[in-house]
Write an enzyme that holds these catalytic residues in place. Structure first.
Site, PDB file in Angstrom:
ATOM      1  NE  ARG A  15      15.265  -3.541 -14.452  1.00  0.00           N
ATOM      2  CZ  ARG A  15      15.977  -2.988 -15.428  1.00  0.00           C
ATOM      3  NH1 ARG A  15      17.141  -2.450 -15.174  1.00  0.00           N
ATOM      4  NH2 ARG A  15      15.535  -2.986 -16.665  1.00  0.00           N
ATOM      5  N   GLY A  19       8.989  -0.478  -6.322  1.00  0.00           N
ATOM      6  CA  GLY A  19      10.398  -0.534  -5.946  1.00  0.00           C
ATOM      7  C   GLY A  19      11.198   0.649  -6.462  1.00  0.00           C
ATOM      8  CB  SER A 110      -2.387  -6.428  -2.261  1.00  0.00           C
ATOM      9  OG  SER A 110      -3.643  -6.193  -2.872  1.00  0.00           O
ATOM     10  CB  SER A 111      -6.491  -3.388  -0.273  1.00  0.00           C
ATOM     11  OG  SER A 111      -6.696  -3.366  -1.666  1.00  0.00           O
ATOM     12  CB  CYS A 112      -6.608  -8.367  -2.922  1.00  0.00           C
ATOM     13  SG  CYS A 112      -4.992  -9.148  -3.013  1.00  0.00           S
ATOM     14  CE1 TYR A 139       0.475 -10.187  -5.651  1.00  0.00           C
ATOM     15  CE2 TYR A 139      -1.377  -8.959  -4.747  1.00  0.00           C
ATOM     16  CZ  TYR A 139      -0.039  -9.040  -5.080  1.00  0.00           C
ATOM     17  OH  TYR A 139       0.791  -7.972  -4.825  1.00  0.00           O
ATOM     18  CE  LYS A 143       2.403  -9.626  -2.361  1.00  0.00           C
ATOM     19  NZ  LYS A 143       3.804  -9.249  -2.101  1.00  0.00           N
ATOM     20  N   PRO A 166      -0.882  -1.724   0.900  1.00  0.00           N
ATOM     21  CG  PRO A 166       0.319  -1.753  -1.092  1.00  0.00           C
ATOM     22  CD  PRO A 166       0.218  -2.421   0.242  1.00  0.00           C
ATOM     23  CB  THR A 167      -5.515   1.420  -1.324  1.00  0.00           C
ATOM     24  OG1 THR A 167      -6.755   1.239  -2.023  1.00  0.00           O
ATOM     25  CG2 THR A 167      -4.828   2.697  -1.780  1.00  0.00           C
ATOM     26  CG  ASN A 168      -6.931  -0.601  -6.104  1.00  0.00           C
ATOM     27  OD1 ASN A 168      -6.754  -1.734  -6.504  1.00  0.00           O
ATOM     28  ND2 ASN A 168      -8.024  -0.240  -5.447  1.00  0.00           N
ATOM     29  CG  HIS A 182      -3.457  -3.412 -11.058  1.00  0.00           C
ATOM     30  ND1 HIS A 182      -2.095  -3.562 -10.951  1.00  0.00           N
ATOM     31  CD2 HIS A 182      -4.008  -4.361 -10.255  1.00  0.00           C
ATOM     32  CE1 HIS A 182      -1.833  -4.565 -10.113  1.00  0.00           C
ATOM     33  NE2 HIS A 182      -2.968  -5.061  -9.688  1.00  0.00           N
ATOM     34  CD1 TRP A 205     -12.930  -5.759 -19.408  1.00  0.00           C
ATOM     35  CD2 TRP A 205     -12.618  -7.224 -17.746  1.00  0.00           C
ATOM     36  NE1 TRP A 205     -12.209  -6.805 -19.905  1.00  0.00           N
ATOM     37  CE2 TRP A 205     -12.003  -7.724 -18.908  1.00  0.00           C
ATOM     38  CE3 TRP A 205     -12.539  -7.977 -16.584  1.00  0.00           C
ATOM     39  CZ2 TRP A 205     -11.325  -8.946 -18.944  1.00  0.00           C
ATOM     40  CZ3 TRP A 205     -11.872  -9.194 -16.608  1.00  0.00           C
ATOM     41  CH2 TRP A 205     -11.273  -9.677 -17.779  1.00  0.00           C
TER      42      TRP A 205
END
Length: 318
Positions: A15, A19, A110-112, A139, A143, A166-168, A182, A205
């Site tokens: 959901r 996904g 995630s790319s982070c 996070y 991951k 994935p990237t953002n 985000h 920001w």
């Protein structure tokens, strides 16, 4: 394993933005035996509950698109939840898949996960070669653990467990809650609300100088389906566009699409995060996957969805 259109595919987090895009993409391609459970029906942090679900449903394939996600503010404010919830979710899904002899598992990260000051564009082999960005290390550590767990199973048990980073991501069904969203959905909402408020000034920001790459969520879904339908030779793949821009440039694009005409105030007291996060996606590109939706088209689709769902879109409270 031989995959066919009737193979039972369980999408954890069906959901969420990612996904639900995977679900739509699979239905479009004719896959008819999809399983999803709402968090109210199955708490993925509960090990026994997940084991029982696997025992009764016996999926052929598992796609892990479930995670606790958020931007810099949420990561900073809720480090324990971002670490522990994500560890519990992925550990339960991966371990249950191994216990029930599931041959194909796709883990989304995630790319982070890559070091803050890694060379650009980011290559898969840069993992664990330097210090993480502090604002989202909780996070990222969860991951990274998921990536290494899938790699361990692949190495020890020979199963087709693959991790896609994935990237953002952005797109329809995104989270527009200003505390937990985000950067891109937050900017869309801020500009839209300021436009309705006589184009009042908008505060964003940081300095606006960090560079970011953005991938439309339907393209991410296509990458997952590509990994599903093919046996990828390695355990870890980046998924992105290979194109980035500054947050200031992003804000200008969104400003034009939304029709906001006011002033942007950059709050330099707020963190910028990682200076640059551009993905090297050559491994996926060489195998045959490539993004299709360019940024302006994707933002327009996202804004139109936002307008159609105002008062109805996802608000995530931690």
């Amino acid at each position: 394993m031989k995959l066919d259109k009737n193979s039972k595919i369980y999408i954890a987090g069906h959901r969420g933005m990612v996904g639900s895009a995977i679900w739509r993409g699979l239905l479009k391609k004719g896959y008819s035996n999809l399983i999803g459970k709402k968090s109210s029906e199955l708490d993925l942090r509960n090990q026994q509950g997940v084991l029982s679900f696997f025992s009764s449903e016996k999926p052929d394939v598992v796609i892990d698109a479930a995670a606790r996600v958020g931007g810099i503010l949420a990561n900073n404010n809720y480090p324990y939840q971002f670490l522990m919830d994500n560890l519990q979710i992925q550990n339960n899904l991966i371990n249950s898949s191994l216990e029930f002899n599931i041959e194909k598992f796709i883990f989304l990260g995630s790319s982070c996960i890559y070091p803050k000051f890694a060379d650009q564009p980011l290559k898969e082999e840069y993992l664990l070669t330097g210090t993480l960005e502090q604002t989202n290390e909780w996070y990222a550590i969860a991951k990274i653990t998921g990536v290494k767990t899938c790699e361990a199973i692949r190495r020890q048990f020979g199963k087709d467990y693959v991790s896609l980073m994935p990237t953002n991501l952005y797109g329809t069904h995104d989270n527009f809650d200003l505390e937990t969203s985000h950067v891109l959905p937050a900017i869309i909402r801020k500009f839209h609300e300021a436009k309705l408020n006589n184009h009042s000034p908008v505060e964003l920001w940081g300095s606006g100088t960090p560079m970011r790459e953005f991938l439309f969520v339907d393209d991410m879904a296509e990458a997952v389906i590509f990994a599903l339908e093919n046996q990828l030779p390695e355990h870890l793949y980046n998924v992105g566009t290979g194109i980035d821009l500054t947050i200031k440039e992003l804000a200008d694009i969104v400003k034009n699409i939304v029709g906001y005409q006011g002033d942007i105030i950059w709050d330099l007291s707020k963190p910028d995060g990682t200076p640059r996060k551009l993905m090297n996606t050559s491994k996926m590109n060489e195998l045959g996957w490539r993004h299709k939706v360019e940024l302006k088209e994707g933002i327009l689709k996202t804004y139109n969805w936002f307008l159609e769902n105002i008062g109805n879109f996802k608000e995530v409270k931690l």
